[in-house]
Each structure stands twice: as structure tokens, then as C-alpha cells.
Design a protein around this motif. Sequence first.
Motif, PDB file in Angstrom:
ATOM      1  N   LEU A  16       0.834  -1.205   0.000  1.00  0.00           N
ATOM      2  CA  LEU A  16       0.000   0.000   0.000  1.00  0.00           C
ATOM      3  C   LEU A  16       0.866   1.252   0.000  1.00  0.00           C
ATOM      4  CD1 LEU A  16      -2.776   1.299   0.124  1.00  0.00           C
ATOM      5  CD2 LEU A  16      -2.728   1.043   2.624  1.00  0.00           C
ATOM      6  N   LEU A  17       1.940   1.235   0.786  1.00  0.00           N
ATOM      7  CA  LEU A  17       2.859   2.372   0.818  1.00  0.00           C
ATOM      8  C   LEU A  17       3.482   2.600  -0.551  1.00  0.00           C
ATOM      9  CD1 LEU A  17       4.467   4.531   2.365  1.00  0.00           C
ATOM     10  CD2 LEU A  17       6.118   2.741   2.974  1.00  0.00           C
ATOM     11  N   THR A  18       3.851   1.512  -1.223  1.00  0.00           N
ATOM     12  CA  THR A  18       4.433   1.627  -2.556  1.00  0.00           C
ATOM     13  C   THR A  18       3.457   2.280  -3.525  1.00  0.00           C
ATOM     14  OG1 THR A  18       5.811  -0.337  -2.220  1.00  0.00           O
ATOM     15  CG2 THR A  18       5.395   0.336  -4.498  1.00  0.00           C
ATOM     16  N   LEU A  21       3.398   6.019  -2.836  1.00  0.00           N
ATOM     17  CA  LEU A  21       4.629   6.717  -3.207  1.00  0.00           C
ATOM     18  C   LEU A  21       4.803   6.814  -4.720  1.00  0.00           C
ATOM     19  CD1 LEU A  21       7.182   5.314  -0.585  1.00  0.00           C
ATOM     20  CD2 LEU A  21       5.977   7.509  -0.561  1.00  0.00           C
ATOM     21  N   LEU A  22       4.233   5.878  -5.447  1.00  0.00           N
ATOM     22  CA  LEU A  22       4.361   5.915  -6.906  1.00  0.00           C
ATOM     23  C   LEU A  22       3.674   7.126  -7.525  1.00  0.00           C
ATOM     24  CD1 LEU A  22       3.897   2.150  -7.901  1.00  0.00           C
ATOM     25  CD2 LEU A  22       5.970   3.524  -8.101  1.00  0.00           C
ATOM     26  N   TYR A  23       2.788   7.759  -6.766  1.00  0.00           N
ATOM     27  CA  TYR A  23       2.105   8.948  -7.278  1.00  0.00           C
ATOM     28  C   TYR A  23       2.964  10.204  -7.163  1.00  0.00           C
ATOM     29  CZ  TYR A  23      -2.507   6.787  -7.849  1.00  0.00           C
ATOM     30  OH  TYR A  23      -3.564   6.020  -8.278  1.00  0.00           O
ATOM     31  N   LEU A  24       4.043  10.151  -6.397  1.00  0.00           N
ATOM     32  CA  LEU A  24       4.821  11.348  -6.099  1.00  0.00           C
ATOM     33  C   LEU A  24       5.898  11.578  -7.143  1.00  0.00           C
ATOM     34  CD1 LEU A  24       5.248  10.894  -2.245  1.00  0.00           C
ATOM     35  CD2 LEU A  24       3.504  12.196  -3.470  1.00  0.00           C
ATOM     36  N   ALA A  26       9.688  12.595  -8.670  1.00  0.00           N
ATOM     37  CA  ALA A  26      11.014  12.122  -8.265  1.00  0.00           C
ATOM     38  C   ALA A  26      11.661  13.029  -7.224  1.00  0.00           C
ATOM     39  CB  ALA A  26      11.914  12.002  -9.502  1.00  0.00           C
ATOM     40  N   LYS A  27      11.511  14.346  -7.385  1.00  0.00           N
ATOM     41  CA  LYS A  27      12.139  15.278  -6.438  1.00  0.00           C
ATOM     42  C   LYS A  27      11.626  15.062  -5.022  1.00  0.00           C
ATOM     43  CE  LYS A  27      11.189  19.106  -8.589  1.00  0.00           C
ATOM     44  NZ  LYS A  27      11.141  20.561  -8.934  1.00  0.00           N
ATOM     45  N   SER A  28      10.314  14.829  -4.878  1.00  0.00           N
ATOM     46  CA  SER A  28       9.748  14.604  -3.544  1.00  0.00           C
ATOM     47  C   SER A  28      10.240  13.293  -2.950  1.00  0.00           C
ATOM     48  CB  SER A  28       8.222  14.607  -3.623  1.00  0.00           C
ATOM     49  OG  SER A  28       7.732  15.845  -4.092  1.00  0.00           O
ATOM     50  N   LEU A  29      10.339  12.272  -3.782  1.00  0.00           N
ATOM     51  CA  LEU A  29      10.782  10.964  -3.289  1.00  0.00           C
ATOM     52  C   LEU A  29      12.221  11.006  -2.800  1.00  0.00           C
ATOM     53  CD1 LEU A  29       9.134   8.723  -6.025  1.00  0.00           C
ATOM     54  CD2 LEU A  29       8.486   8.850  -3.620  1.00  0.00           C
ATOM     55  N   ILE A  30      13.060  11.799  -3.452  1.00  0.00           N
ATOM     56  CA  ILE A  30      14.441  11.943  -2.986  1.00  0.00           C
ATOM     57  C   ILE A  30      14.461  12.487  -1.561  1.00  0.00           C
ATOM     58  CG2 ILE A  30      16.603  13.190  -3.348  1.00  0.00           C
ATOM     59  CD1 ILE A  30      16.197  10.979  -5.343  1.00  0.00           C
ATOM     60  N   LYS A  31      13.609  13.474  -1.278  1.00  0.00           N
ATOM     61  CA  LYS A  31      13.545  14.057   0.067  1.00  0.00           C
ATOM     62  C   LYS A  31      12.985  13.063   1.078  1.00  0.00           C
ATOM     63  CE  LYS A  31      12.812  18.722  -1.757  1.00  0.00           C
ATOM     64  NZ  LYS A  31      11.883  19.882  -1.832  1.00  0.00           N
ATOM     65  N   ALA A  53       8.830   5.058 -13.079  1.00  0.00           N
ATOM     66  CA  ALA A  53       8.905   5.645 -14.422  1.00  0.00           C
ATOM     67  C   ALA A  53       7.894   5.028 -15.374  1.00  0.00           C
ATOM     68  CB  ALA A  53      10.306   5.462 -14.983  1.00  0.00           C
ATOM     69  N   CYS A  54       7.626   3.746 -15.202  1.00  0.00           N
ATOM     70  CA  CYS A  54       6.772   3.027 -16.155  1.00  0.00           C
ATOM     71  C   CYS A  54       5.299   3.022 -15.754  1.00  0.00           C
ATOM     72  CB  CYS A  54       7.258   1.590 -16.309  1.00  0.00           C
ATOM     73  SG  CYS A  54       8.968   1.451 -16.866  1.00  0.00           S
ATOM     74  N   SER A  55       4.989   3.496 -14.558  1.00  0.00           N
ATOM     75  CA  SER A  55       3.609   3.473 -14.097  1.00  0.00           C
ATOM     76  C   SER A  55       2.741   4.418 -14.931  1.00  0.00           C
ATOM     77  CB  SER A  55       3.543   3.879 -12.620  1.00  0.00           C
ATOM     78  OG  SER A  55       2.196   4.009 -12.201  1.00  0.00           O
ATOM     79  N   PRO A  56       1.531   3.987 -15.305  1.00  0.00           N
ATOM     80  CA  PRO A  56       0.632   4.863 -16.073  1.00  0.00           C
ATOM     81  C   PRO A  56       0.340   6.174 -15.375  1.00  0.00           C
ATOM     82  CG  PRO A  56      -0.184   2.603 -16.080  1.00  0.00           C
ATOM     83  CD  PRO A  56       0.951   2.648 -15.095  1.00  0.00           C
ATOM     84  N   ARG A  57       0.329   6.164 -14.044  1.00  0.00           N
ATOM     85  CA  ARG A  57       0.032   7.398 -13.311  1.00  0.00           C
ATOM     86  C   ARG A  57       1.178   8.405 -13.424  1.00  0.00           C
ATOM     87  NH1 ARG A  57       1.080   3.405  -9.534  1.00  0.00           N
ATOM     88  NH2 ARG A  57      -1.124   2.925  -9.362  1.00  0.00           N
TER      89      ARG A  57
END
Length: 408
Positions: A16-18, A21-24, A26-31, A53-57
Motif C-alpha cells: 500500500l505504501l508503494t 509513493l508511486l504517485y509522487l 522524483a524530487k519529492s521521493l528523494i527528500k 517511471a513506467c507506471s501509467p500514473r
Amino acid sequence: MEAPESAEQIANNEDLLTEILLYLPAKSLIKFKVVSKQWMSLISSTGFCLSHACSPRNKGSLKPSALFLDVYHFPPSEFSFHPLTHDCVRLPRFDFIDEPIVMILESCSGLLLCASYDSFPDQSTIRCVAWYPTTGKVKMFPCPSSPRYFICNPTTRKFKMLSFPSSQVEDYEHEALNLAFDPLKSPHYKIISVWRQKIKEWPVPDKPEYSFDIYSSETNSWSLSKIKFPGDWGIKFNHGVFFKGAVHWYSNCRESHCFDVENECLKTMPMPRVDKVQCQYFGESGGYLNLAIAHSAAKRLKFSVFEMVEDYSDWYLKYSLNLEAEYDTLSRLPFWSSYTYSGEYVLFCAMQSEEGDSLLAVFSDGKAMSYNLKDDTLKVLHCPTVDQYGADYFCFRACRYIETLFCI
């Protein structure tokens, strides 16, 4: 104060966490890597980076958010850039690379192929010579120190130095490096090293022999000299465009080459039959291979934009326009009045956006203009002053900055 029950459920459910996070971006995920060891491990994993990168969202995540306007970086200065999105206010600093001079060779799906140098001499001192047999002209360039090559992801601030196989050094000279990376097909990248056979006696052959070495990040090794072929002097191997699984090279001759990276085979492709022109842009835009050229004119603002047909049989003329009148109008504006046209572009490119196809021209003093080919509108842009070396040697290069989490 205890965390809400829903937050605990998310934290304890990695699937669920994954998904969240996939919606965020790249810059936010780095932080968010600093939130916990769990988040650090999850966001840093190869599987998550590829899924992001490959997610449709995240369909638009592989689109560039900025263009590098120069290719040289002299610390502590930064690369000049032109933002393509409203939220791109600056590029990541390159202070994670401890190199005196950094040069961007190519950009591909968020990864940068770079060369670094210890020094770059003054143009009045050491020089190297390039001979163009088709015109009989000789051009001289300043010679930097011997380069070191590396690949990096500026978003994650990770890099990897590259070493070359030495089997060909005696008989061949190193010509260029090209990067091939398509994360939608594979998380691994390849690097094509182009070598040219040394010319040991006169007369100079019309078509010297070239060969390829191929590096795979999957095996962390080189496969040596599987392909050797005669090629024209006019092929620009130092500016490859990776598109639809192949590296393409521009040429000022009647035909050029493209290299199918997966099948490791070389193919020929035609070039547009236009004389007395100068290439200003060669690259991919909107899912097609484009070539923009400037015709010989006072300001070189008369353009033809060609597009390659899908079966690679020919190019067709997509746009033909003359921007000299628009430029003369802009030059009379107050903030352009002190500008003296130098006759050189630092960057010129064609690209597709939500507003339609457009041409972007950036000049050495930071002045720029963007022309929308769909509705014939012109915009005046303000860009940072660009390093002069970019104007001298890479006037038609547009290095894209794409924010990704891909691993090196």
C-alpha cells in the motif's frame, strides 16, 4: 502522541505504501528517503525506480522539465538551463562530482553521459586539427586534457566512472561515445564506443574504417569489435540520438547510419538532399526523428524542418519558415537594443509540447526566442548567459533534463 491507526496501517503495509509513493514526483521521493530506513530501502530499490517511471500514473515522468543550454560545467558555476515546466526553477547542483571540468556528451531518459577534464587550454595555445575531405577545409580546435568518462543521474546525485577496453588502442583512435537507454523496455543501459582506424599513410581514404565496442550495465562489461564498417567522414558520431531502440547519427553526406542496439546490427538511412545549409537540430520530437536546418542567409533564420518517415525510406519537409522579419522586430525592443547579432546559436532545437511543435533559439548573451509552428506565434525568452564553448562546438545540441530515480 500516537500515530493515527490509518497511518500505522499504511506504514506496516509495504504494498500500500508503494502504491501511494508511486504517485509522487522524483524530487519529492528523494527528500522522503530520510523519513525512515524502510522508506530509504523502498525508494532506492531498482524495482521501485523502474515502476515509478513506467507506471501509467506517471505517464509524463519521462518528459524533459528543462534543457541544458551549455554543455560545459566549470565548478563552482552551474549549467545554464531553460525550464520547460512551471515547477522547474533550478537544476540539481553537480557538486557530487569532484571533477574540475564536466562536459555533457548526451542525455537519454534521465541519465547523462559525461566527460571530465583536468584543464581546458586557451584557444590561442594547444590546438587539434580536423580535416573535411568533402570541402578540403581544415578547422582547428582547442585541445582539452585527456577525458575521463562517466554516467550519472543528476536527480539521485549518483555517478559511475567508465573504463575502456585497451584492445584497439594501437590501431584505432577513439571517435565518440553514445548512450542507449529505454527504461520502458529494460532497466539496463548500453554505451556504444565508436573507434576510427588510424590513418597511417596518404592519401586519406574516402571512407575510413570504424568499429564499435558495446558496454552493458547489466553485465558491467564490454563486448569488443563485433561490428566493423567503412563510413563517411561527414557522419557526426559525437552526437548520437537514441530513438526507437537505435542510435542515429546526422551526416552532411547523402546517407548516414543508425545502429540497432538490441540486435547489434548497423543500418543505413538517407539524409535530406539540401545544399549549402547548416544543421541546427537533430533529435526526437513527438515520437518522430526531426532534422532542423538553417539556410545560408544573413542571419541564418530561414529554416526547414524535416521529419523521417516511419519506414526510414526518406525525409519529408514538415515546416518551412523565415524568422528574419520577426527577429528584426524583436531587435528593436528596448531590452534587445544593445544586442549585436553574433551569427552563432548556442542552442537551437525543435520540440513538441502541449502548445504544439515549436522551435527554440538561444543566443550566447542569454537572449532567446521560441516560435510556435502551430499558430505562428513568437515569444521572447530570457535565459542565463551561456558559456562560449557551447556556441563554438555544440550549436545544435539540446541536452534534456528528465527527473528520474533510475539506478546507475
